[in-house]
Enzyme design. Sequence first.
Site, PDB file in Angstrom:
ATOM      1  N   TYR A 110      -1.723  -0.896   9.954  1.00  0.00           N
ATOM      2  CA  TYR A 110      -1.998  -1.195   8.745  1.00  0.00           C
ATOM      3  C   TYR A 110      -0.876  -0.780   7.683  1.00  0.00           C
ATOM      4  CZ  TYR A 110      -3.805  -0.995   3.838  1.00  0.00           C
ATOM      5  OH  TYR A 110      -3.896  -1.011   2.489  1.00  0.00           O
ATOM      6  N   SER A 162       0.920  -1.203   0.147  1.00  0.00           N
ATOM      7  CA  SER A 162      -0.232  -0.047  -0.127  1.00  0.00           C
ATOM      8  C   SER A 162       1.011   1.079  -0.132  1.00  0.00           C
ATOM      9  CB  SER A 162      -1.030   0.103   1.167  1.00  0.00           C
ATOM     10  OG  SER A 162      -1.529   1.208   1.434  1.00  0.00           O
TER      11      SER A 162
HETATM   12  N1  LIG Z   1      -8.492  -0.719  -2.316  1.00  0.00           N
HETATM   13  C1  LIG Z   1      -7.605   0.003  -2.021  1.00  0.00           C
HETATM   14  O1  LIG Z   1      -7.861   1.235  -2.613  1.00  0.00           O
HETATM   15  C2  LIG Z   1      -6.320  -0.360  -1.445  1.00  0.00           C
HETATM   16  C3  LIG Z   1      -5.253   0.612  -1.290  1.00  0.00           C
HETATM   17  C4  LIG Z   1      -4.167   0.213  -0.903  1.00  0.00           C
HETATM   18  C5  LIG Z   1      -3.892  -1.124  -0.471  1.00  0.00           C
HETATM   19  N2  LIG Z   1      -4.902  -1.947  -0.915  1.00  0.00           N
HETATM   20  C6  LIG Z   1      -4.748  -3.489  -0.456  1.00  0.00           C
HETATM   21  O2  LIG Z   1      -5.131  -4.267  -1.586  1.00  0.00           O
HETATM   22  C7  LIG Z   1      -5.403  -5.516  -1.121  1.00  0.00           C
HETATM   23  C8  LIG Z   1      -6.963  -5.755  -1.386  1.00  0.00           C
HETATM   24  O3  LIG Z   1      -7.719  -4.674  -0.873  1.00  0.00           O
HETATM   25  P1  LIG Z   1      -9.309  -4.518  -1.273  1.00  0.00           P
HETATM   26  O4  LIG Z   1      -9.539  -3.028  -1.462  1.00  0.00           O
HETATM   27  O5  LIG Z   1      -9.762  -5.266  -2.502  1.00  0.00           O
HETATM   28  O6  LIG Z   1      -9.852  -4.898   0.014  1.00  0.00           O
HETATM   29  P2  LIG Z   1     -11.198  -5.980   0.326  1.00  0.00           P
HETATM   30  O7  LIG Z   1     -11.670  -5.827   1.621  1.00  0.00           O
HETATM   31  O8  LIG Z   1     -12.371  -5.540  -0.701  1.00  0.00           O
HETATM   32  O9  LIG Z   1     -10.769  -7.493   0.007  1.00  0.00           O
HETATM   33  C9  LIG Z   1      -9.864  -8.053   0.938  1.00  0.00           C
HETATM   34  C10 LIG Z   1     -10.203  -9.671   0.741  1.00  0.00           C
HETATM   35  O10 LIG Z   1      -9.207 -10.254   1.797  1.00  0.00           O
HETATM   36  C11 LIG Z   1      -9.926 -10.918   2.340  1.00  0.00           C
HETATM   37  N3  LIG Z   1      -9.491 -11.572   3.681  1.00  0.00           N
HETATM   38  C12 LIG Z   1      -9.640 -10.923   4.859  1.00  0.00           C
HETATM   39  N4  LIG Z   1      -8.852 -11.613   5.855  1.00  0.00           N
HETATM   40  C13 LIG Z   1      -8.580 -12.759   5.403  1.00  0.00           C
HETATM   41  C14 LIG Z   1      -7.902 -13.828   5.970  1.00  0.00           C
HETATM   42  N5  LIG Z   1      -7.447 -13.972   7.152  1.00  0.00           N
HETATM   43  N6  LIG Z   1      -7.776 -15.061   5.194  1.00  0.00           N
HETATM   44  C15 LIG Z   1      -7.998 -14.865   3.967  1.00  0.00           C
HETATM   45  N7  LIG Z   1      -8.626 -13.773   3.241  1.00  0.00           N
HETATM   46  C16 LIG Z   1      -8.730 -12.830   3.921  1.00  0.00           C
HETATM   47  C17 LIG Z   1     -11.319 -10.537   2.635  1.00  0.00           C
HETATM   48  O11 LIG Z   1     -12.351 -11.763   2.920  1.00  0.00           O
HETATM   49  C18 LIG Z   1     -11.505 -10.024   1.443  1.00  0.00           C
HETATM   50  O12 LIG Z   1     -12.176 -10.822   0.260  1.00  0.00           O
HETATM   51  C19 LIG Z   1      -5.260  -5.390   0.681  1.00  0.00           C
HETATM   52  O13 LIG Z   1      -4.092  -6.292   0.771  1.00  0.00           O
HETATM   53  C20 LIG Z   1      -5.199  -3.698   0.731  1.00  0.00           C
HETATM   54  O14 LIG Z   1      -4.306  -3.604   1.944  1.00  0.00           O
HETATM   55  C21 LIG Z   1      -5.813  -1.617  -1.333  1.00  0.00           C
END
Ligand SMILES: NC(=O)c1ccc[n+]([C@@H]2O[C@H](COP(=O)([O-])OP(=O)(O)OC[C@H]3O[C@@H](n4cnc5c(N)ncnc54)[C@H](O)[C@@H]3O)[C@@H](O)[C@H]2O)c1
Length: 272
Positions: A156, A143
């Site tokens: 985080y 991130s």
């Molecule tokens: N969306 C953004 O703007 C953004 C920005 C920076 C980083 N990220 C990173 O991208 C990745 C995905 O983010 P997102 O926006 O799709 O979030 P999201 O919450 O939509 O998806 C995260 C997924 O991880 C799964 N998860 C959570 N705990 C778990 C576990 N213990 N075992 C297995 N699966 C588990 C959840 O069920 C979910 O489906 C993350 O690592 C997040 O930190 C996202």
Amino acid sequence: MTDLSGRVIIVTGAAGNLGGCMAKLLAARGARLVLSDINKDGVERRRDEIHGQGGDAVAHVTDVTKEEQVRDLANFAVKKMGGIDVLVNNAGLLGQEIQLADLDADLWDRTMNVNLRSVFLTSKFVIPHLIGRGGGAIINISSAASKAGYIMSNAYAASKGGVNVLTKYIATQYGKQNIRCNAVLPGIHLGEEAMARTAKESLRNLAEHCMLPRLGTPEDIAKAVAFLASDDAFYITAQLLQVDGGLLDHAPQMADARNNDGFYRSQLARSA
Ligand SMILES: NC(=O)c1ccc[n+]([C@@H]2O[C@H](COP(=O)([O-])OP(=O)(O)OC[C@H]3O[C@@H](n4cnc5c(N)ncnc54)[C@H](O)[C@@H]3O)[C@@H](O)[C@H]2O)c1
């Protein structure tokens, strides 16, 4: 367009916003997918969506913090698909809106476990299979929060800082076995629902601080992942690729100067 024909790719967190988008894009480019998530209904729905678009995917319910379940995921992938070429560590707990002095120690541990321990565990069990195939790639979804301080999301950001370091260590230790390891650092990439839920003022504020004309989308991340998974990225390893529209690469006062700063405006007017 990057060609991923026949490549077996594990995507963790595949039920979520970015995971779902990357699964569809990777499948559309020919990859055979092992979709994993703790959310059973969500990951099975994703698998069915990929089948609906004519792609090849299997689903596995995994809690990525649990060693036995992660070992089982790697074995399942090999059994169902015949091997593993790429691992995308995408599962994550998003930033929690709490300042450090109020942060519960259990939430700190849970965030570290889901975001960082998971990358250690999946890599531990997948790397031997990549070596068995003659090499492969690991892509860690980190991130932009790991690159600069903010008023909240301590656990985080720290967990993602750990992911960045682990990325370099994996790349260093397994490069000679033809394994590349890179991290993608998203900025702001909300899905439609999250976009609708977020206050317009916050979205405007974020957009002001991007260099490019719009906020990020899940597709921006999916395309970066597809590139890093492909042979086009063969000589790229140990990199932390910010895909954030330039959010963190300009002077922090830039947006305010552009909008409110009389001196800046007068300089612009003089140079026009
Ligand atoms: N969306 C953004 O703007 C953004 C920005 C920076 C980083 N990220 C990173 O991208 C990745 C995905 O983010 P997102 O926006 O799709 O979030 P999201 O919450 O939509 O998806 C995260 C997924 O991880 C799964 N998860 C959570 N705990 C778990 C576990 N213990 N075992 C297995 N699966 C588990 C959840 O069920 C979910 O489906 C993350 O690592 C997040 O930190 C996202």
